[in-house]
Enzyme design. Sequence first.
Site, mmCIF file in Angstrom:
data_model
loop_
_atom_site.group_PDB
_atom_site.id
_atom_site.type_symbol
_atom_site.label_atom_id
_atom_site.label_comp_id
_atom_site.label_asym_id
_atom_site.label_seq_id
_atom_site.Cartn_x
_atom_site.Cartn_y
_atom_site.Cartn_z
ATOM 1 N N ASP A 193 28.850 -14.594 42.109
ATOM 2 C CA ASP A 193 29.582 -14.588 40.846
ATOM 3 C C ASP A 193 31.033 -14.943 41.143
ATOM 4 O O ASP A 193 31.697 -14.248 41.929
ATOM 5 C CB ASP A 193 29.510 -13.211 40.193
ATOM 6 C CG ASP A 193 28.068 -12.754 39.999
ATOM 7 O OD1 ASP A 193 27.182 -13.618 39.847
ATOM 8 O OD2 ASP A 193 27.817 -11.530 40.011
ATOM 9 N N ASP A 230 19.734 -8.557 29.483
ATOM 10 C CA ASP A 230 20.739 -7.652 30.033
ATOM 11 C C ASP A 230 20.619 -6.303 29.345
ATOM 12 O O ASP A 230 20.694 -6.228 28.109
ATOM 13 C CB ASP A 230 22.142 -8.220 29.817
ATOM 14 C CG ASP A 230 22.392 -9.483 30.636
ATOM 15 O OD1 ASP A 230 21.464 -9.924 31.343
ATOM 16 O OD2 ASP A 230 23.511 -10.016 30.564
#
Length: 247
Positions: free
Chosen positions: A132, A11
């Site tokens: 998500d 990330d």
Amino acid sequence: MSDFAIIPAIDIKDGRCVRLYQGDYQQITVYDRDPVAVAQRWAELGAQQVHVVDLDGAKAGRPINAPIVFAIVRAVNIPVQLGGGLRDQAAVEAAINLGVARVVLGTAALRDPGLIGRLVASYGERIVVGVDARDGWVATAGWTETSQMRADELVRRMGALGVQRIIYTDIARDGTLQGPNVAAVEALVRAGGPAIIASGGVSTVDDLLALARVGAAGAIVGRALYTGSVDLPRALEAVRRLQHNVG
């Protein structure tokens, strides 16, 4: 049992390799200042692919860290999967031109399903959709907004469009090391449709084996790899043994 992939997450925020806690940009841990070196390390330890997220891009709604992504693609000889801020065809095409193997769209899947259909027609399995979920409801825009769409319904709709892979993230588990939501993953697998890759909460090798047993196609692992609570070579070997015994 089909092959279960353990996919390290990289990330990127402000050029650094970080992890967020439950997607909160205010709760951030920096693990390395060189995402390219991190990708090389995971590849050397046996990863078959890496999952790169442009966190700056997810928040901005457009890719921000393309130069770093390109450097990662050039530095490793394994597939690179990219998500974060890819919300239109031009952004997807630009990512593919960087050399990424697969692109992950999340917000666009909810807001513009027609775009997903067109992209699947053009790029096939290279188009992955990230679903998500917060308490079962789909969250978008870098998890800053919660929609009125149930996660399982979005998965069903994406499967109908020809999407072959879904990355399912339980936001409440993400970055917490509290274990994945195995029951939710199993429910999605049992519903049929796209392959389900789990993300969020993996803290042990046993978590990975539990996901493999319920039929997940793989798991994206972040914080657990960086803290050392999951050793990548040992995890890969444990999954290989499980698949050999089941097979």
